[in-house]
Design an enzyme around this catalytic site. Structure first.
Site, PDB file in Angstrom:
ATOM      1  N   LYS A  84       0.796  -1.241   0.000  1.00 55.84           N
ATOM      2  CA  LYS A  84       0.000   0.000   0.000  1.00 55.84           C
ATOM      3  C   LYS A  84       0.822   1.282   0.000  1.00 55.84           C
ATOM      4  O   LYS A  84       0.265   2.361   0.229  1.00 55.84           O
ATOM      5  CB  LYS A  84      -0.932  -0.003   1.210  1.00 55.84           C
ATOM      6  CG  LYS A  84      -0.187  -0.010   2.536  1.00 55.84           C
ATOM      7  CD  LYS A  84      -1.065   0.382   3.699  1.00 55.84           C
ATOM      8  CE  LYS A  84      -0.254   0.483   4.976  1.00 55.84           C
ATOM      9  NZ  LYS A  84      -0.993   0.895   6.143  1.00 55.84           N
ATOM     10  N   SER A 124     -10.071   1.637  -2.254  1.00 56.41           N
ATOM     11  CA  SER A 124      -9.610   2.904  -1.697  1.00 56.41           C
ATOM     12  C   SER A 124     -10.245   4.067  -2.449  1.00 56.41           C
ATOM     13  O   SER A 124     -10.553   3.950  -3.649  1.00 56.41           O
ATOM     14  CB  SER A 124      -8.088   2.966  -1.861  1.00 56.41           C
ATOM     15  OG  SER A 124      -7.618   4.273  -1.669  1.00 56.41           O
ATOM     16  N   TYR A 149      -0.016   2.200  -7.272  1.00 54.06           N
ATOM     17  CA  TYR A 149      -0.789   1.559  -6.191  1.00 54.06           C
ATOM     18  C   TYR A 149      -2.284   1.737  -6.456  1.00 54.06           C
ATOM     19  O   TYR A 149      -3.056   0.773  -6.436  1.00 54.06           O
ATOM     20  CB  TYR A 149      -0.408   2.170  -4.831  1.00 54.06           C
ATOM     21  CG  TYR A 149      -1.453   1.943  -3.764  1.00 54.06           C
ATOM     22  CD1 TYR A 149      -1.631   0.680  -3.200  1.00 54.06           C
ATOM     23  CD2 TYR A 149      -2.301   2.980  -3.337  1.00 54.06           C
ATOM     24  CE1 TYR A 149      -2.615   0.462  -2.239  1.00 54.06           C
ATOM     25  CE2 TYR A 149      -3.276   2.775  -2.384  1.00 54.06           C
ATOM     26  CZ  TYR A 149      -3.432   1.512  -1.834  1.00 54.06           C
ATOM     27  OH  TYR A 149      -4.408   1.297  -0.894  1.00 54.06           O
ATOM     28  N   LYS A 153      -5.697  -0.992  -7.358  1.00 50.42           N
ATOM     29  CA  LYS A 153      -7.032  -1.063  -6.730  1.00 50.42           C
ATOM     30  C   LYS A 153      -8.117  -1.010  -7.814  1.00 50.42           C
ATOM     31  O   LYS A 153      -9.091  -1.751  -7.771  1.00 50.42           O
ATOM     32  CB  LYS A 153      -7.226   0.087  -5.739  1.00 50.42           C
ATOM     33  CG  LYS A 153      -6.350  -0.023  -4.503  1.00 50.42           C
ATOM     34  CD  LYS A 153      -6.781  -1.180  -3.625  1.00 50.42           C
ATOM     35  CE  LYS A 153      -5.797  -1.486  -2.538  1.00 50.42           C
ATOM     36  NZ  LYS A 153      -6.020  -2.759  -1.865  1.00 50.42           N
ATOM     37  N   ARG A 231      -9.282  15.970   4.152  1.00 51.36           N
ATOM     38  CA  ARG A 231      -9.535  14.544   3.937  1.00 51.36           C
ATOM     39  C   ARG A 231     -10.646  14.076   4.864  1.00 51.36           C
ATOM     40  O   ARG A 231     -10.974  14.741   5.840  1.00 51.36           O
ATOM     41  CB  ARG A 231      -8.275  13.709   4.251  1.00 51.36           C
ATOM     42  CG  ARG A 231      -7.071  14.013   3.372  1.00 51.36           C
ATOM     43  CD  ARG A 231      -7.279  13.537   1.937  1.00 51.36           C
ATOM     44  NE  ARG A 231      -6.077  13.754   1.136  1.00 51.36           N
ATOM     45  CZ  ARG A 231      -5.798  14.880   0.493  1.00 51.36           C
ATOM     46  NH1 ARG A 231      -6.622  15.915   0.555  1.00 51.36           N
ATOM     47  NH2 ARG A 231      -4.685  14.972  -0.226  1.00 51.36           N
TER      48      ARG A 231
HETATM   49  P1  NAD Z   1      -1.149  -3.252   6.135  1.00 47.75           P
HETATM   50  O1  NAD Z   1       0.094  -3.209   5.320  1.00 47.75           O
HETATM   51  O2  NAD Z   1      -1.052  -2.914   7.569  1.00 47.75           O
HETATM   52  O3  NAD Z   1      -1.846  -4.677   5.990  1.00 47.75           O
HETATM   53  C1  NAD Z   1      -1.744  -5.457   4.819  1.00 47.75           C
HETATM   54  C2  NAD Z   1      -1.316  -6.846   5.232  1.00 47.75           C
HETATM   55  O4  NAD Z   1      -1.222  -7.660   4.064  1.00 47.75           O
HETATM   56  C3  NAD Z   1       0.053  -6.878   5.913  1.00 47.75           C
HETATM   57  O5  NAD Z   1      -0.066  -7.601   7.125  1.00 47.75           O
HETATM   58  C4  NAD Z   1       0.960  -7.611   4.922  1.00 47.75           C
HETATM   59  O6  NAD Z   1       1.944  -8.376   5.568  1.00 47.75           O
HETATM   60  C5  NAD Z   1      -0.050  -8.456   4.164  1.00 47.75           C
HETATM   61  N1  NAD Z   1       0.310  -8.806   2.787  1.00 47.75           N
HETATM   62  C6  NAD Z   1       0.711  -7.993   1.778  1.00 47.75           C
HETATM   63  N2  NAD Z   1       0.940  -8.699   0.656  1.00 47.75           N
HETATM   64  C7  NAD Z   1       0.663  -9.993   0.956  1.00 47.75           C
HETATM   65  C8  NAD Z   1       0.706 -11.207   0.220  1.00 47.75           C
HETATM   66  N3  NAD Z   1       1.082 -11.249  -1.060  1.00 47.75           N
HETATM   67  N4  NAD Z   1       0.353 -12.349   0.854  1.00 47.75           N
HETATM   68  C9  NAD Z   1      -0.004 -12.355   2.139  1.00 47.75           C
HETATM   69  N5  NAD Z   1      -0.059 -11.249   2.895  1.00 47.75           N
HETATM   70  C10 NAD Z   1       0.268 -10.075   2.301  1.00 47.75           C
HETATM   71  O7  NAD Z   1      -2.214  -2.296   5.410  1.00 47.75           O
HETATM   72  P2  NAD Z   1      -3.624  -1.781   5.911  1.00 47.75           P
HETATM   73  O8  NAD Z   1      -3.516  -0.321   6.144  1.00 47.75           O
HETATM   74  O9  NAD Z   1      -4.153  -2.647   6.973  1.00 47.75           O
HETATM   75  O10 NAD Z   1      -4.460  -1.964   4.576  1.00 47.75           O
HETATM   76  C11 NAD Z   1      -5.218  -3.127   4.318  1.00 47.75           C
HETATM   77  C12 NAD Z   1      -5.816  -3.027   2.936  1.00 47.75           C
HETATM   78  O11 NAD Z   1      -6.589  -1.828   2.839  1.00 47.75           O
HETATM   79  C13 NAD Z   1      -4.762  -2.931   1.818  1.00 47.75           C
HETATM   80  O12 NAD Z   1      -5.230  -3.666   0.714  1.00 47.75           O
HETATM   81  C14 NAD Z   1      -4.725  -1.453   1.499  1.00 47.75           C
HETATM   82  O13 NAD Z   1      -4.330  -1.217   0.171  1.00 47.75           O
HETATM   83  C15 NAD Z   1      -6.177  -1.053   1.723  1.00 47.75           C
HETATM   84  N6  NAD Z   1      -6.328   0.369   2.043  1.00 47.75           N
HETATM   85  C16 NAD Z   1      -5.610   0.911   3.065  1.00 47.75           C
HETATM   86  C17 NAD Z   1      -5.716   2.281   3.326  1.00 47.75           C
HETATM   87  C18 NAD Z   1      -4.920   2.909   4.435  1.00 47.75           C
HETATM   88  O14 NAD Z   1      -4.787   4.134   4.441  1.00 47.75           O
HETATM   89  N7  NAD Z   1      -4.393   2.176   5.405  1.00 47.75           N
HETATM   90  C19 NAD Z   1      -6.576   3.076   2.553  1.00 47.75           C
HETATM   91  C20 NAD Z   1      -7.317   2.481   1.532  1.00 47.75           C
HETATM   92  C21 NAD Z   1      -7.183   1.108   1.277  1.00 47.75           C
HETATM   93  C1  UD1 Z   2      -2.389   8.880   0.649  1.00 51.26           C
HETATM   94  C2  UD1 Z   2      -2.138   8.474  -0.781  1.00 51.26           C
HETATM   95  C3  UD1 Z   2      -3.312   7.600  -1.232  1.00 51.26           C
HETATM   96  C4  UD1 Z   2      -3.453   6.394  -0.310  1.00 51.26           C
HETATM   97  C5  UD1 Z   2      -3.619   6.869   1.138  1.00 51.26           C
HETATM   98  C6  UD1 Z   2      -3.645   5.733   2.120  1.00 51.26           C
HETATM   99  C7  UD1 Z   2      -0.758  10.174  -1.880  1.00 51.26           C
HETATM  100  C8  UD1 Z   2      -0.745  11.294  -2.861  1.00 51.26           C
HETATM  101  N1  UD1 Z   2      -1.990   9.658  -1.615  1.00 51.26           N
HETATM  102  O1  UD1 Z   2      -3.619   9.584   0.720  1.00 51.26           O
HETATM  103  O2  UD1 Z   2      -3.095   7.157  -2.561  1.00 51.26           O
HETATM  104  O3  UD1 Z   2      -4.605   5.631  -0.657  1.00 51.26           O
HETATM  105  O4  UD1 Z   2      -2.518   7.742   1.479  1.00 51.26           O
HETATM  106  O5  UD1 Z   2      -2.390   5.098   2.214  1.00 51.26           O
HETATM  107  O6  UD1 Z   2       0.265   9.770  -1.348  1.00 51.26           O
HETATM  108  N2  UD1 Z   2       0.210  15.507   4.936  1.00 51.26           N
HETATM  109  C9  UD1 Z   2       1.074  16.462   5.402  1.00 51.26           C
HETATM  110  N3  UD1 Z   2       2.268  16.041   5.937  1.00 51.26           N
HETATM  111  C10 UD1 Z   2       2.601  14.719   6.031  1.00 51.26           C
HETATM  112  C11 UD1 Z   2       1.714  13.761   5.549  1.00 51.26           C
HETATM  113  C12 UD1 Z   2       0.518  14.183   4.997  1.00 51.26           C
HETATM  114  O7  UD1 Z   2       0.804  17.654   5.343  1.00 51.26           O
HETATM  115  O8  UD1 Z   2       3.706  14.418   6.520  1.00 51.26           O
HETATM  116  C13 UD1 Z   2      -1.088  15.951   4.378  1.00 51.26           C
HETATM  117  C14 UD1 Z   2      -1.276  15.589   2.905  1.00 51.26           C
HETATM  118  O9  UD1 Z   2      -0.766  16.584   2.075  1.00 51.26           O
HETATM  119  C15 UD1 Z   2      -2.810  15.437   2.847  1.00 51.26           C
HETATM  120  C16 UD1 Z   2      -3.197  14.939   4.253  1.00 51.26           C
HETATM  121  O10 UD1 Z   2      -2.102  15.270   5.096  1.00 51.26           O
HETATM  122  O11 UD1 Z   2      -3.405  16.713   2.660  1.00 51.26           O
HETATM  123  C17 UD1 Z   2      -3.407  13.437   4.317  1.00 51.26           C
HETATM  124  O12 UD1 Z   2      -2.273  12.775   3.749  1.00 51.26           O
HETATM  125  P1  UD1 Z   2      -2.101  11.170   3.813  1.00 51.26           P
HETATM  126  O13 UD1 Z   2      -2.307  10.710   5.203  1.00 51.26           O
HETATM  127  O14 UD1 Z   2      -0.813  10.860   3.155  1.00 51.26           O
HETATM  128  O15 UD1 Z   2      -3.331  10.624   2.969  1.00 51.26           O
HETATM  129  P2  UD1 Z   2      -3.776  10.947   1.450  1.00 51.26           P
HETATM  130  O16 UD1 Z   2      -2.915  11.957   0.816  1.00 51.26           O
HETATM  131  O17 UD1 Z   2      -5.227  11.253   1.481  1.00 51.26           O
END
Ligand code: NAD
Ligand code: UD1
Length: 338
Positions: A84, A124, A149, A153, A231
């Site tokens: 991610k 996402s 990334y 999705k 956000r």
């Molecule tokens: P995370 O990295 O904490 O969890 C993902 C888990 O998947 C990890 O434990 C990792 O070890 C495991 N993993 C990755 N590739 C693998 C594979 N090939 N086989 C087995 N295990 C594998 O991330 P998260 O924040 O918990 O996110 C979970 C899901 O939600 C992801 O698909 C991510 O893209 C999606 N998502 C996350 C966010 C966010 O901001 N955290 C936002 C939108 C979508």
């Molecule tokens: C980011 C990713 C998005 C991903 C999501 C979850 C980018 C451009 N977008 O979203 O694709 O799905 O994370 O992993 O990377 N900010 C600061 N200082 C920092 C960090 C963030 O000012 O050190 C600001 C950013 O400019 C934004 C807000 O905080 O305005 C949120 O940022 P972030 O947490 O990275 O999330 P997204 O940008 O929404």
């Protein structure tokens, strides 16, 4: 009768597993631990007094996954596993395709082979690309992803739509998360990013715990309430309960459904920083920097569809999440590596 949770030791997965166990579900986790720690299982046990079955398996390994499907009587799958990191995906786009899209193809193949009908997928808000308006509804156009990334999705969403077209008995919930923050109330599980965090909340908590000097705010000249990016920050506990709501929805055999999971409320970077300071009585030093490539001014969800169709809505606010993120980080300054 098990729920298979891929990526179940990760940030969102672990909180969802806790919620599933607390609600009486039988859970089997598959995770290759590429971005999580085994210690998560101990923490899950401390919270729930239950241990989910755990398979350290890579979801891109079809044979190993088939063995899991043979051992478990799987009724539903929640597919969190995926890489991610936006920056890493720009560097290694093929790896992101292989891992994220490849693992999803294998899961669909095995679902078909083992007659598993229900799947919940972690998508996402990034699939909306650069939105020309907010709030975003599920009917708004997708595409124009600003990084590989995000593209994975979107590719997986298309795969799932094709699969649902060809398998009328399949029920698939695509959940488009906005910005997950917060941690479990116990402070035992939370977000544990490797290296310097890219996302806002883990960066703020690492400043608070003095691992980082100050926060860089990426831009204060956006057309928003105070010039900083806006956000939709959703508490990870609300996100977890959204998955249980999705499982209940799938039991009604709806075919393919798509829901935004957010709060419907936009919060600026400065508002979040001030909320954190107020909730925890801590000052967060910050410096205003340039805009970050690929960032949009505002991004928040219209969440009415999830409420209407699943009876789900977020109950925690940003202050709750700030308190809970700090509770986790202050008790685990080095994450799970204590
Ligand atoms: P995370 O990295 O904490 O969890 C993902 C888990 O998947 C990890 O434990 C990792 O070890 C495991 N993993 C990755 N590739 C693998 C594979 N090939 N086989 C087995 N295990 C594998 O991330 P998260 O924040 O918990 O996110 C979970 C899901 O939600 C992801 O698909 C991510 O893209 C999606 N998502 C996350 C966010 C966010 O901001 N955290 C936002 C939108 C979508
Ligand atoms: C980011 C990713 C998005 C991903 C999501 C979850 C980018 C451009 N977008 O979203 O694709 O799905 O994370 O992993 O990377 N900010 C600061 N200082 C920092 C960090 C963030 O000012 O050190 C600001 C950013 O400019 C934004 C807000 O905080 O305005 C949120 O940022 P972030 O947490 O990275 O999330 P997204 O940008 O929404």
């Amino acid at each position: 009768m098990a729920i298979l949770v891929t990526g179940g030791t990760g940030y969102i997965g672990s909180h969802t597993v806790v919620d599933l166990l607390n609600n009486g579900y039988d859970v089997a986790i598959v995770d290759n631990l590429c971005n999580s720690k085994l210690e998560v299982l101990n923490r899950i046990y401390k919270i729930t007094s239950k241990t989910p079955r755990f398979y350290q398996v890579d979801c891109t390994n079809e044979e190993a996954m088939r063995e899991v499907f043979k051992k478990e009587k799987i009724t539903d799958i929640i597919h969190f596993a995926g890489l991610k990191s936006v920056g890493e995906s720009v560097k290694y786009p093929e790896l992101y395709q292989f891992n994220n899209v490849g693992s999803s193809k294998i899961l669909l193949k095995l679902m078909n082979e083992f007659d598993v009908k229900n799947l919940v997928f972690s998508s996402s808000a990034t699939v909306y690309g650069i939105p020309d308006h907010v709030p975003l509804t599920e009917d708004d156009p997708v595409g124009g992803c600003t990084n590989p990334y995000g593209q994975t999705k979107l590719d997986i969403e298309f795969l799932l739509k094709d699969y649902a077209e060809q398998h009328k008995e399949a029920n698939i919930a695509i959940l488009r998360y906005f910005n997950p923050i917060g941690a479990h109330k116990s402070g035992l599980i939370g977000e544990d990013p490797q290296g310097i965090p890219n996302n806002l909340m883990p960066y703020v908590t690492q400043v608070a715990v003095h691992k980082l000097n100050h926060l860089n705010i990426w831009g204060d000249d956006y057309p928003t309430i105070d010039g900083t990016g806006v956000r939709d920050y959703i508490h990870v506990l609300d996100l977890a309960s959204g998955h249980l709501a999705a499982l209940r929805k799938l039991s009604e055999k709806p075919g393919l459904v798509i829901y935004n999971l957010g709060t419907g409320k936009g919060t600026s970077v400065l508002e979040l920083v001030h909320a954190f300071e107020k909730a925890n009585n801590i000052t967060i030093p910050y410096v205003i920097g340039p805009r970050r490539d690929g960032d949009v001014a505002e991004n928040y969800a219209d969440v009415s569809k999830a409420e209407r169709e699943m009876g789900w809505k977020a109950i925690f606010n940003v202050e709750d999440a700030c308190r809970d993120s700090w509770n986790w980080q202050s008790h685990n300054p080095c994450g799970y590596d204590e």
